[in-house]
Design a protein around this motif. Structure first.
Motif, PDB file in Angstrom:
ATOM      1  N   LEU A 134       9.086  -4.193   2.220  1.00  0.00           N
ATOM      2  CA  LEU A 134       9.248  -3.305   0.943  1.00  0.00           C
ATOM      3  C   LEU A 134       7.495  -3.084   0.412  1.00  0.00           C
ATOM      4  CD1 LEU A 134      10.854  -2.160  -1.263  1.00  0.00           C
ATOM      5  CD2 LEU A 134      10.975  -4.244  -2.369  1.00  0.00           C
ATOM      6  N   GLY A 135       7.251  -1.820   0.709  1.00  0.00           N
ATOM      7  CA  GLY A 135       5.965  -1.436   0.292  1.00  0.00           C
ATOM      8  C   GLY A 135       5.913  -1.276  -1.168  1.00  0.00           C
ATOM      9  N   VAL A 136       5.232  -1.696  -2.030  1.00  0.00           N
ATOM     10  CA  VAL A 136       5.373  -1.726  -3.528  1.00  0.00           C
ATOM     11  C   VAL A 136       5.019  -0.252  -4.123  1.00  0.00           C
ATOM     12  CG1 VAL A 136       5.330  -4.226  -3.782  1.00  0.00           C
ATOM     13  CG2 VAL A 136       3.123  -2.951  -4.199  1.00  0.00           C
ATOM     14  N   ARG A 137       3.811   0.147  -3.119  1.00  0.00           N
ATOM     15  CA  ARG A 137       3.415   1.368  -3.406  1.00  0.00           C
ATOM     16  C   ARG A 137       3.357   2.349  -2.206  1.00  0.00           C
ATOM     17  NH1 ARG A 137       3.187   2.869  -8.693  1.00  0.00           N
ATOM     18  NH2 ARG A 137       1.639   4.143  -8.436  1.00  0.00           N
ATOM     19  N   GLY A 138       3.437   3.500  -2.264  1.00  0.00           N
ATOM     20  CA  GLY A 138       3.080   4.477  -1.036  1.00  0.00           C
ATOM     21  C   GLY A 138       1.759   4.287  -0.457  1.00  0.00           C
ATOM     22  N   GLY A 139       1.814   4.212   0.755  1.00  0.00           N
ATOM     23  CA  GLY A 139       0.451   3.953   1.476  1.00  0.00           C
ATOM     24  C   GLY A 139      -0.118   2.608   1.574  1.00  0.00           C
ATOM     25  N   SER A 140       0.824   1.728   1.108  1.00  0.00           N
ATOM     26  CA  SER A 140       0.382   0.316   1.417  1.00  0.00           C
ATOM     27  C   SER A 140       0.297   0.058   2.859  1.00  0.00           C
ATOM     28  CB  SER A 140       1.295  -0.448   0.355  1.00  0.00           C
ATOM     29  OG  SER A 140       2.652  -0.436   0.919  1.00  0.00           O
ATOM     30  N   GLY A 141       0.929   0.436   3.515  1.00  0.00           N
ATOM     31  CA  GLY A 141       0.998  -0.065   5.307  1.00  0.00           C
ATOM     32  C   GLY A 141       2.246  -0.800   5.465  1.00  0.00           C
ATOM     33  N   ALA A 142       3.278  -0.856   4.683  1.00  0.00           N
ATOM     34  CA  ALA A 142       4.542  -1.507   4.996  1.00  0.00           C
ATOM     35  C   ALA A 142       5.097  -0.915   6.324  1.00  0.00           C
ATOM     36  CB  ALA A 142       5.609  -1.346   4.109  1.00  0.00           C
ATOM     37  N   THR A 143       5.288   0.362   6.590  1.00  0.00           N
ATOM     38  CA  THR A 143       5.914   0.818   8.053  1.00  0.00           C
ATOM     39  C   THR A 143       4.805   0.348   9.037  1.00  0.00           C
ATOM     40  OG1 THR A 143       6.707   2.764   6.731  1.00  0.00           O
ATOM     41  CG2 THR A 143       6.510   2.975   9.346  1.00  0.00           C
ATOM     42  N   THR A 144       3.519   0.357   8.991  1.00  0.00           N
ATOM     43  CA  THR A 144       2.595  -0.010   9.964  1.00  0.00           C
ATOM     44  C   THR A 144       2.812  -1.367  10.311  1.00  0.00           C
ATOM     45  OG1 THR A 144       0.984   1.607   9.340  1.00  0.00           O
ATOM     46  CG2 THR A 144       0.147  -0.114  10.752  1.00  0.00           C
ATOM     47  N   ILE A 270       4.743  -5.721   0.344  1.00  0.00           N
ATOM     48  CA  ILE A 270       3.411  -5.266   1.043  1.00  0.00           C
ATOM     49  C   ILE A 270       2.605  -4.339  -0.109  1.00  0.00           C
ATOM     50  CG2 ILE A 270       2.236  -4.146   2.963  1.00  0.00           C
ATOM     51  CD1 ILE A 270       5.065  -4.833   4.476  1.00  0.00           C
ATOM     52  N   SER A 271       1.431  -4.749  -0.413  1.00  0.00           N
ATOM     53  CA  SER A 271       0.591  -4.012  -1.263  1.00  0.00           C
ATOM     54  C   SER A 271      -0.726  -3.633  -0.984  1.00  0.00           C
ATOM     55  CB  SER A 271       0.687  -4.804  -2.703  1.00  0.00           C
ATOM     56  OG  SER A 271      -0.242  -5.876  -2.758  1.00  0.00           O
ATOM     57  N   ASP A 272      -1.256  -2.973  -1.485  1.00  0.00           N
ATOM     58  CA  ASP A 272      -2.854  -2.726  -1.477  1.00  0.00           C
ATOM     59  C   ASP A 272      -3.519  -3.377  -2.343  1.00  0.00           C
ATOM     60  OD1 ASP A 272      -2.774  -1.095  -3.623  1.00  0.00           O
ATOM     61  OD2 ASP A 272      -2.840   0.581  -2.133  1.00  0.00           O
ATOM     62  N   ALA A 273      -4.726  -3.400  -2.807  1.00  0.00           N
ATOM     63  CA  ALA A 273      -5.641  -4.449  -3.728  1.00  0.00           C
ATOM     64  C   ALA A 273      -5.583  -3.272  -4.997  1.00  0.00           C
ATOM     65  CB  ALA A 273      -6.776  -4.732  -3.095  1.00  0.00           C
ATOM     66  N   SER A 274      -5.021  -2.375  -5.386  1.00  0.00           N
ATOM     67  CA  SER A 274      -5.001  -1.579  -6.626  1.00  0.00           C
ATOM     68  C   SER A 274      -4.539  -2.143  -7.826  1.00  0.00           C
ATOM     69  CB  SER A 274      -4.374  -0.202  -6.477  1.00  0.00           C
ATOM     70  OG  SER A 274      -2.973  -0.340  -6.151  1.00  0.00           O
ATOM     71  N   LEU A 275      -5.022  -1.883  -8.881  1.00  0.00           N
ATOM     72  CA  LEU A 275      -4.403  -2.439 -10.235  1.00  0.00           C
ATOM     73  C   LEU A 275      -2.813  -2.179 -10.263  1.00  0.00           C
ATOM     74  CD1 LEU A 275      -4.907  -3.795 -12.883  1.00  0.00           C
ATOM     75  CD2 LEU A 275      -5.455  -1.812 -13.746  1.00  0.00           C
ATOM     76  N   THR A 276      -2.481  -1.067  -9.958  1.00  0.00           N
ATOM     77  CA  THR A 276      -1.175  -0.621 -10.178  1.00  0.00           C
ATOM     78  C   THR A 276      -0.340  -1.415  -9.220  1.00  0.00           C
ATOM     79  OG1 THR A 276      -1.518   1.372  -8.612  1.00  0.00           O
ATOM     80  CG2 THR A 276      -1.411   1.923 -10.911  1.00  0.00           C
ATOM     81  N   ALA A 277      -0.797  -1.769  -7.859  1.00  0.00           N
ATOM     82  CA  ALA A 277       0.172  -2.668  -6.960  1.00  0.00           C
ATOM     83  C   ALA A 277       0.106  -3.823  -7.460  1.00  0.00           C
ATOM     84  CB  ALA A 277      -0.791  -2.450  -5.785  1.00  0.00           C
ATOM     85  N   ALA A 278      -0.884  -4.241  -8.127  1.00  0.00           N
ATOM     86  CA  ALA A 278      -0.788  -5.855  -8.466  1.00  0.00           C
ATOM     87  C   ALA A 278       0.113  -5.954  -9.642  1.00  0.00           C
ATOM     88  CB  ALA A 278      -2.172  -6.058  -9.078  1.00  0.00           C
ATOM     89  N   ARG A 279       0.367  -4.819 -10.553  1.00  0.00           N
ATOM     90  CA  ARG A 279       1.530  -4.746 -11.547  1.00  0.00           C
ATOM     91  C   ARG A 279       2.690  -4.763 -10.813  1.00  0.00           C
ATOM     92  NH1 ARG A 279       2.211   0.837 -14.135  1.00  0.00           N
ATOM     93  NH2 ARG A 279       2.813   1.085 -11.993  1.00  0.00           N
ATOM     94  N   ASP A 280       3.054  -3.965  -9.979  1.00  0.00           N
ATOM     95  CA  ASP A 280       4.290  -3.978  -9.166  1.00  0.00           C
ATOM     96  C   ASP A 280       4.635  -5.039  -8.382  1.00  0.00           C
ATOM     97  OD1 ASP A 280       4.662  -1.493 -10.611  1.00  0.00           O
ATOM     98  OD2 ASP A 280       4.070  -0.243  -8.730  1.00  0.00           O
ATOM     99  N   VAL A 281       3.546  -5.798  -7.880  1.00  0.00           N
ATOM    100  CA  VAL A 281       3.994  -6.983  -7.023  1.00  0.00           C
ATOM    101  C   VAL A 281       4.679  -7.940  -8.137  1.00  0.00           C
ATOM    102  CG1 VAL A 281       3.088  -9.164  -5.943  1.00  0.00           C
ATOM    103  CG2 VAL A 281       2.234  -6.804  -5.278  1.00  0.00           C
ATOM    104  N   ALA A 282       4.090  -8.054  -9.104  1.00  0.00           N
ATOM    105  CA  ALA A 282       4.635  -9.164 -10.296  1.00  0.00           C
ATOM    106  C   ALA A 282       6.307  -8.712 -10.693  1.00  0.00           C
ATOM    107  CB  ALA A 282       3.643  -9.226 -11.606  1.00  0.00           C
ATOM    108  N   ARG A 283       6.267  -7.190 -10.785  1.00  0.00           N
ATOM    109  CA  ARG A 283       7.684  -6.724 -11.342  1.00  0.00           C
ATOM    110  C   ARG A 283       8.506  -6.899 -10.125  1.00  0.00           C
ATOM    111  NH1 ARG A 283       6.918  -0.906 -12.684  1.00  0.00           N
ATOM    112  NH2 ARG A 283       8.795  -0.889 -13.871  1.00  0.00           N
ATOM    113  N   TRP A 284       8.145  -6.710  -8.926  1.00  0.00           N
ATOM    114  CA  TRP A 284       9.293  -7.142  -7.745  1.00  0.00           C
ATOM    115  C   TRP A 284       9.302  -8.493  -7.465  1.00  0.00           C
ATOM    116  CZ3 TRP A 284      12.606  -4.093  -5.573  1.00  0.00           C
ATOM    117  CH2 TRP A 284      12.408  -2.600  -5.489  1.00  0.00           C
TER     118      TRP A 284
END
Length: 378
Positions: A134-144, A270-284
């Motif tokens: 589960l990629g928390v944001r588009g482009g995080s690399g989940a498919t890769t 799976i997340s990148d190191a952006s602020l929005t990704a950090a927020r979404d990791v906590a929510r997930w």
């Protein structure tokens, strides 16, 4: 028929029954009270599983159940208390087995098998392992990451692997594997009654001898609607045919699949190191809930030192917890992901960083390449 309160227990029981070849179990609601209400109006099944969690007088409820349950029904009771006195009282009342939470798949499967077959020593069908990506944001690399792990298990470890790309209009798994997506996944989700061994044989894309892809590439303006029951039915069928089933999920669709997310599985956030990704990791993490004996959540921080990424300390502070696996940004891997799996396979540092993920999935370690100095000095 199954009447449980929590999704984790339901997911485990669903997978146990799937392993025994029970294709269409009925899952009701309301625990033992719901079972009493419904069985007063319909025929009893060969196997009944009820939840007594929170019931003040469970033995009285079981007596009510016995009045609406036909002879010959095997009853398994699930509860929250590890109480030997209660267990003995329920066994005296005629139930087949009592299990307290969290449930353990092997013992539940054994008990269900004994009731359904009458042969407690008969071995059940082994099911595969479900891996959710589960990629928390588009482009995080989940498919890769999903594709690279599935490729390794099928090619290096010779396991039979299925990769499902749930992005039916813009999925990238087929591009990474250099194959053409069909339309069969959409058909399987919209018409689950059509899915059988022949459908799977013709509908999946065979990437290699041991790696198959289930994907569709539908027009961008397609309106695709399917029920969670259809997704659960498809996964149940695939887990009987593959050692590992990887599911590349979209963040937009995952919240609508709560029972799916609580199946026995490993879920990689799976997340990148952006602020929005950090927020979404906590929510997930909050949505998925705590780990259980049959289901765990693992956070992979991908591209951790990419240009513009948060420093790791700030990311951890924003996410509320450190990542379980840290994959540093690799320029070669980023370029190889656009060229396909054969080029990605050459990026050894990227794969080495994913070694803990492989360990969690398969219990197998990844041998690291030794440098000249390490060979000289041991």
């Amino acid at each position: 028929m199954v009447y449980l309160y929590d999704k984790d227990s339901e997911g485990l029981v669903r997978q146990c029954l799937n392993g025994l070849g029970v294709l269409t179990p009925y899952f009701g609601t309301g625990g033992i009270r719901g079972a009493i209400s419904e069985l007063a109006k319909r025929t009893s099944p060969p196997l009944l599983i009820v939840d007594i969690s929170g019931i003040d007088e469970p033995l009285a409820a079981l007596r009510e159940l016995s009045e609406v349950c036909e002879p010959g029904t095997g009853v398994i009771v699930v509860g929250a208390d590890n109480d030997i006195i209660l267990y003995r009282a329920m066994k005296d009342a005629g139930i087949a087995e009592y299990f307290f939470k969290p449930l353990v798949s092997t013992v539940v499967t054994r008990a269900c098998n004994a009731i359904l077959t009458g042969a407690s020593g008969k071995r059940s069908v082994q099911t595969g392992k479900l891996v959710l990506m589960l990629g928390v944001r588009g482009g995080s690399g989940a498919t890769t990451i999903a594709t690279r792990l599935a490729w390794h298990l099928s090619q290096a470890r010779k396991r039979r692997v299925m990769l499902i790309d749930f992005n039916l209009t813009a999925g990238d798994a087929s591009l990474l594997l250099d194959v053409k997506a069909q339309h069969s996944l959409r058909v399987a989700l919209e018409h689950p009654e059509r899915v059988d061994d022949l459908f799977l044989e013709r509908g999946v894309t065979r990437v290699t001898e041991r790696l198959n892809l289930f994907a569709s590439m539908e027009p961008l303006d397609s309106v695709i609607q399917y029920s969670e029951d259809a997704a659960l039915s498809l996964i149940s069928t695939l887990l009987r045919n593959y050692r590992y089933v990887f599911v590349d999920l979209q963040t937009e669709q995952a919240p609508a699949l709560p029972r799916f997310l609580h199946l026995p599985s490993i879920c990689f956030l799976i997340s990148d190191a952006s602020l929005t990704a950090a927020r979404d990791v906590a929510r997930w993490r909050a949505l998925l809930g705590p780990d259980t004996s049959e289901r765990m959540t693992i956070h992979i921080l991908n591209k951790s030192n990419a240009p513009g990424a948060l420093p790791i300390a700030e990311f951890v502070r924003a996410a509320g917890a450190a990542p379980n696996i840290n994959v540093a940004y690799d320029r070669d891997a980023a370029a190889a992901a656009n060229l396909g799996i054969l080029e990605l396979e050459k990026c050894h540092s990227f794969f080495q960083a994913l070694a803990p993920a492989l360990q969690a999935i398969a219990g197998e370690s990844v041998e690291t390449e030794r440098t000249l100095l390490s060979r000289i000095f041991g």
